[in-house]
Structure formats: structure tokens, C-alpha cells
Design an enzyme around this catalytic site. Structure first.
Site: not given
Lengths: 344, 386
Positions: B125, B243, B369
């Protein structure tokens, strides 16, 4: 594997949600709070009329023979609404216990009265110093060793106490077992008492999840509405992160609680192995739900700021309910110890 | 609700268990994030593919066995239970493949899926750029039209295993007159040949797991565009959703880590702080909670409720759980926690400090996060944007 409630189960939840949103408003909870501790608010009558109080009893006893899975969503809604009174103790834990051990015996007349909503139950397991709802429950189910006693309130040696949640009554009890109160004794009684304990812990977990959801909803609504620096406080990342954290606790508590309900309802399908699995699932559920409730309370209070730190704001009903009921039917420490004893 | 597995699901579990037990390498392979380890991991991927275990949920025509999502989760549980090699192809098979299934042409499916799953074509990626991380939509790399294709120019970074891969996928600005999410196109591009320079970057744990990619007029044919020109953002979001949601971190991984932690505590219970017992219980419960959350998500998906922004809460949960689980292991090991893999006195426990370092990446990769919490607050709870 299929992890979803049936249409009937979600319909039942929606019905209960509808009744409670109309009849168990914060004003109703406030009246119980400030009144003469009439813990069973009028909404109990509506719930009983619709069969929700007696739903776990068998059809013979006037119930609907419903399982822990059926009740899980109903009790979550009870928590969300802040329903006062011993709904967990009566509907999920006590009534099936009384029916299992007391049907056909001298205490059998209580079964239909409880299933019909005329009488309510409180529970006192071994080692419990306080009994939730006891001052207003009609009958106490007191477990001592492998014996179960059905004790009318007046005979239980109750000394009413004051809980931080004024809408929940609580008492110490000084009860000396009397033969007249004995419902059953022996291994079968002990197994039924153990099951009632699991159900009470599970029911408490369901209510705690509902309370957590309610406090999160209140805090989100407040964060959208309350403006500082010319914009809603909910645009602030620090506030958003608090609320996301509470949402995460709830999102992970729910499947754990539902899974425990299913494991308990199906505990006998694989002998000792699945009974143990159910106990560990219940312990996990109680711990996760309590954590969700406590975290949601902390965060909702922080997001509300000073207004949340007043009796004028409805938030305190829900926070104090969490603090009051959370230590019952196994503290988180006790449930962790139970899991640890098994897996370690 | 029925939380027991069906007979078919149990039979599936038995079948993968017996194949894995018979075929998993006896000794663990060198890290797949090193050049030599990567090659050995690809050999393992070939073996896995040839036996039909590489991508169990894929259609048979691409080498799968059309397993249900529940069966895929069962496979993952069994895979991690026997500590099988890490999946070095995962950024292709778990993250790119769902995008190709959804947006790719038949020709792309034929050309890419099987070779990728067999480890013959390794794909990395390439999302981030030096100045576009959490704010991915600010990316600056461009693709200019040329005869028969496009010329890619720019710099990508933090490309996992990019230093060892054949190709990469990422977003490029095809319409510079538009800003942010618009005018981007999703390209698959080579990592070798003229116009591309790849520089490996050592990660925190010392493995060359990252790469920086420098592109200068790198030619890419039209057939390497996935989805439509200028519609790359929508295509990319479909990938990031899978994902964060299901495919990046299945519960089997954390159940296996929790089981290893339980085992570690049993071996060190006489010497370690008894208070750690509760933390071990918490790690065990966390893995259980994640497992049941995931099964419920799959049922919801099959009932037509796809994983949406809730996947952000999911990502926060597993990444923080993984850090805590490793912290608990280090606390149990006491001074021994400092010993790296390969240190004689570490025995097998050096894996914990290595795993701890990798766990620390969890709250950062696949969208930090902090970004996940913003997404959850705005799209799950409906809070206004700042």
C-alpha cells in the site's frame, strides 16, 4: 453462527421502549426520587398488564416462558428509561427461581401474584449484607447455603438504608432462617439459586448497558446544543474523543452481554462445559457493562460541566443508579476472580 | 440467535486445523519484514495458496473456496492458534482485493487476484505522503495524461514491505484544478524500473518494514486504474473501511495472543506480581469481547447492515487492547522484558518486546486513533465538525 435478535425480540423491545418513553419519563423518576420512595412507579402497572413483569414465568404460571435472550433487550430498555423498582430481581431472576423451587409448595400462591405484577421480589444471596429494593419488595428470596427461603418483608429483619440513588431502596437484613419460610433445600435448590445469581448478574448488566446508552445520548445532545466560543462544544475534539470513548465501551459491552444471555439460556446443551462457559460469559458481561456504565457516567458528567453536577439536571438519576446497582450480584472484582480461577 | 457453529462450520474448522497442523513450518520463520524473511514467507504463501487456504472466502475461480465470513473467521482462529507465519501478502489480499472485487474490471481480476494471492505478485500500500498522513486528502502526488496511460510523479511513504514488493497502490491527483477529495484517481503502479526509486526505512523494531517511494514520470497504463478517473477517493474509502473493519485484524490474532499471555502467567505466577492476574483476565476478556463483537458485525453485514463508521470504534478497541496485552506480558517478565529476540537468556520470550513494539504501531497505522475517534464522534454520534 447467527448473532442477531429475532424480529419478535426486537418488536418486543420496541414495544417496551415505547411504553417506557411515555410512562417512565425523567419527571416520573424525579417524583419517585423526591416522594415517599414509592419505588414501583405507576408504569409498573402498565408493564405488568402487558405481561412484561411475568414474561420469564411459564405459561402455566401466567407468564410467557421467555428466555434470557428475550429479556435482555427489555431490561436494557428498563435501564435506559431509569425504571425504578426490582425489575431484574422480579422478572428475570426471582420469579423463575420461585417457580422452579416453589411450584406446588406452600409458597406457590406467590408465583401467580408476582407474574401478574401484584407483588415484587428482592434477592439476597449468601454473603450479601444489603438487599436492593428490599424495603418495597413484597417477598424476599433469601439464600443460605443450599436452602432457599421465601420471606415476607415484615419477617426479614430489615433496616432500611439510604442509597445514593434515592429512587432505589435498600436495606440491611438480620434474618434468622425459619422453617415456615423454607422453599427448598439440597443440591437442586443450590443449582437453582446459582442460576438465579447468574440471571441477576446478567440482568444487572443489561440495565447497566441501558443506563450507559442513556447517559451517552444525554451528553451527545448536550454537546450539540451547548455553545462556547461561539460554537457547539461538540465540535471540540477533546469533547468528541470523550464521547467516542464512551460509545466504544457501549459498543463492546452490548455483544458481550447478549452473548452471555444466549449462553445462559442455552447453558445445558453441552453439560458442564457449556455451564462453565455461561458463567464466564456472565462474569465478562457484568464487568464490561459495569465499566460501560461507570465510564459513561464520568464522561457524561464531564461533558455537561457544572450543570451535570446539580440535582436539577436529570443526569444524576442515571449516574447514581449505576453507582447503586453496580456492586450487586458480584462485584467486578469477584467476577474477575471467578474468571481468573477458571482460566489461570 | 444461535451462537453455536453449524456442523458445516465445525467440519470446516476441523479441516483447516488438520491441514495447518500438518503443514505449518516447525520453526518460526525470520521476520517477514526483512528481505530474507519476506522471501521465505512468500514460499509459505505459495504453499497456502496451492492447498486452497490463502483466501478461503474468495470465489473458486480466483483460488478461494467460497467460505462464508464465519468460516473465514474460523480459519483465522485456527491460523493464529498454531502460530502460522504472518501474512506478508495481507495488504494485497485483505485490503486491495476487496477493492478490486468491488471496483475492478474482469481483466484486472484475472490479471491481479491469483498471482497476488499466490505470492507471485507482491503488492504494497502507498497511501501516506510526507505531508499527507492523517489528512490524506491533502496529498500532492500527480498523474499526468500521456499516450496510452499516465505519468506519476511524487513521493509516497510508510509503504509497508514496499522495499520488497513488485507493485503498490495509492491515490494520485489527476485533476489539479480540483482540491482535496476531488480529482484523485486510484492507481496500481510498479515499484521497479525507470521512474521509480525505493528506499527502505527501518522501523522501531529494526526491521526494514517500511519504504519511501520516489516517483518521477513513472509510466502507468490505463489498465492499472481501479475504478474511474477522478473518482479515486470513493474507491480508497471502500478499502480503508474494510481495513478498519473486518479484514485487517481478525479476532483469531488477539485470541492467540491472549492464550500466550495466559500461558506466560501460569509459568511466571510464582515470581510475578499477583496483581497482574487481573490484567491477564482483562486481556482474555478483551479477546473474547472482540470475537463476539466481530461475529455480531458479520451477522449484521449478512443482514444488509454493512460495517460503517462503527469500524472506527473497532480499530480503537483492538489496537489499545493489543498494547495493554503486551504491556502485561512485559510486566510479568520483569527484568527479562528488556531482552530482544535472539538474546540467549530471552528463550522464546523475546517475542514479547518485539510484539510490544509492533503493538505500539496499532494506534497509529490505518488511520490514527485520534482520527478514528473524530470519525466515530461525527459519523456514529452525529456531532458537528469543528
Amino acid at each position: 453462527m447467527h448473532f442477531a435478535f429475532s424480529e419478535d425480540q426486537t418488536l418486543l423491545r420496541d414495544t417496551v421502549r415505547d411504553v417506557l418513553s411515555k410512562e417512565c419519563t425523567p419527571e416520573v423518576v424525579r417524583r419517585v426520587w423526591t416522594g415517599d420512595n414509592a419505588e414501583r412507579a405507576p408504569v409498573w402497572g402498565t408493564l405488568a398488564e402487558n405481561g412484561f413483569v411475568g414474561m420469564a414465568a411459564s405459561e402455566d404460571a401466567g407468564g410467557m416462558g421467555m428466555s434470557e435472550v428475550d429479556l435482555a433487550l427489555v431490561l436494557e430498555e428498563a435501564g435506559y428509561a431509569g425504571l425504578t423498582g426490582p425489575i431484574v430481581e422480579t422478572a428475570l431472576a426471582g420469579l423463575p427461581l420461585l417457580e422452579t423451587l416453589g411450584a406446588g409448595g406452600p409458597h406457590a400462591s406467590w408465583i401467580e401474584r408476582v407474574a401478574g405484577g401484584e407483588a415484587s421480589l428482592a434477592l439476597c444471596f449468601e454473603g450479601q449484607l444489603l438487599a436492593l429494593h428490599a424495603p418495597l419488595a413484597d417477598l424476599l428470596l433469601v439464600a443460605r447455603g443450599d436452602a432457599l427461603y421465601a420471606v415476607p418483608r415484615a419477617d426479614a429483619g430489615l433496616a432500611p438504608q439510604v442509597a445514593v440513588d434515592r429512587a432505589t431502596s435498600v436495606a440491611t437484613l438480620a434474618y434468622e432462617p425459619q422453617a415456615a419460610h423454607l422453599v427448598a433445600q439440597g443440591p437442586a435448590a443450590q443449582a437453582a439459586i446459582q442460576l438465579a445469581y447468574e440471571r441477576a448478574a446478567l440482568g444487572n448488566a443489561c440495565v447497566l448497558v441501558g443506563l450507559a446508552r442513556r447517559m451517552l445520548d444525554m451528553a451527545v445532545a448536550y454537546a450539540k446544543d451547548r455553545e462556547q466560543f461561539g460554537k457547539p462544544i461538540g465540535t471540540q475534539q477533546a469533547v468528541q474523543h470523550h464521547l467516542a470513548n464512551a460509545a466504544g465501551r457501549i459498543a463492546f459491552a452490548q455483544p458481550v452481554v447478549y452473548r452471555a444471555a444466549w449462553a445462559l439460556a442455552n447453558r445445558d446443551r453441552g453439560g458442564d462445559e457449556t455451564r462453565t462457559e455461561a458463567e464466564l460469559a456472565v462474569s465478562t458481561a457484568k464487568i464490561y457493562a459495569e465499566e460501560a456504565g461507570r465510564v459513561a457516567a464520568r464522561i457524561a458528567l464531564q461533558v455537561h460541566g457544572a450543570i451535570g453536577y446539580t440535582i436539577e439536571c436529570d443526569l444524576h438519576f442515571f449516574m447514581k443508579r449505576v453507582w447503586t446497582i453496580a456492586p450487586f450480584y458480584g462485584t467486578s472484582a469477584a467476577h474477575r476472580a471467578r474468571i481468573g480461577a477458571h482460566i489461570l | 440467535m444461535n451462537l453455536d457453529f453449524t456442523e458445516q462450520e465445525n467440519a470446516f474448522r476441523a479441516e483447516c486445523r488438520s491441514w495447518l497442523e500438518a503443514n505449518v513450518p516447525k520453526h518460526s520463520l525470520p521476520s517477514g519484514d526483512t528481505r530474507e524473511g519476506y522471501a521465505l514467507h512468500l514460499e509459505w504463501e505459495r504453499k497456502l495458496f496451492d492447498a486452497g487456504w490463502s483466501c478461503v472466502s474468495w470465489p473458486k475461480q480466483y483460488g478461494g473456496r467460497e467460505a462464508s465470513l464465519y468460516e473465514w473467521l474460523i480459519f483465522e482462529e485456527e491460523y493464529y492458534r498454531v502460530q502460522a507465519p504472518s501474512r506478508v501478502t495481507q495488504n494485497g489480499i485483505f485490503l486491495l482485493a476487496p477493492t478490486i472485487f468491488e471496483f475492478g474490471t474482469e481483466a484486472q481480476k484475472e490479471r491481479i487476484l491469483r498471482p497476488m494471492a499466490r505470492g507471485d505478485l507482491s503488492i504494497a500500500q502507498a497511501w501516506s505522503e510526507p505531508n499527507a498522513g492523517s489528512d490524506l486528502a491533502s496529498l500532492k502526488s500527480t498523474a499526468k495524461r500521456t499516450e496510452g496511460g499516465w505519468l506519476l510523479t511524487g513521493q509516497k511513504t510508510w509503504s509497508t514491505r514496499g522495499a520488497f514488493s513488485d507493485m503498490a497502490y495509492g491515490l494520485f491527483r489527476t485533476d489539479p484544478s480540483k482540491s482535496r477529495h476531488k480529482g484523485l484517481t486510484y492507481f496500481l503502479f510498479p515499484l521497479t524500473g525507470e521512474g521509480v526509486t525505493v528506499r527502505g526505512v527501518d522501523r522501531l523494531d529494526g526491521d526494514e518494514g517500511f519504504a519511501e517511494l520516489f516517483l518521477e514520470d513513472l509510466f502507468v497504463p490505463d489498465e492499472n486504474i481501479i475504478g474511474e478517473v477522478d473518482k479515486g477517493w470513493e474507491v480508497a474509502m471502500a478499502t480503508t473501511s474494510s481495513e478498519r473493519g473486518l479484514s485487517l485484524r481478525s479476532p483469531g490474532r488477539f485470541m492467540a495472543t491472549a492464550a500466550r499471555l495466559v500461558d506466560l502467567f501460569r509459568r511466571y505466577r510464582e515470581t510475578c506480581d499477583p496483581a497482574l492476574r487481573d490484567q491477564v483476565v482483562d486481556a482474555w476478556m478483551g479477546a473474547q469481547a472482540y470475537r463476539w463483537y466481530t461475529f455480531k458485525s458479520v451477522t449484521d453485514m449478512l443482514n444488509g447492515k454493512p460495517i460503517g463508521a462503527e469500524s472506527s470504534l473497532n480499530k480503537v478497541f483492538w489496537s489499545e487492547m493489543d498494547v495493554r496485552t503486551h504491556e502485561t506480558a512485559l510486566a510479568i517478565l520483569e527484568q527479562g522484558a528488556c531482552l530482544d529476540e535472539g538474546s540467549a537468556a530471552a528463550d522464546d520470550e523475546g517475542a514479547w518486546i518485539k510484539g510490544f513494539q509492533f503493538a505500539l504501531a496499532g494506534p497509529i497505522y490505518a488511520g490514527t486513533n485520534e482520527i478514528q475517534r473524530n470519525i466515530a464522534a461525527q459519523r456514529v454520534l452525529g456531532l458537528p465538525r469543528g
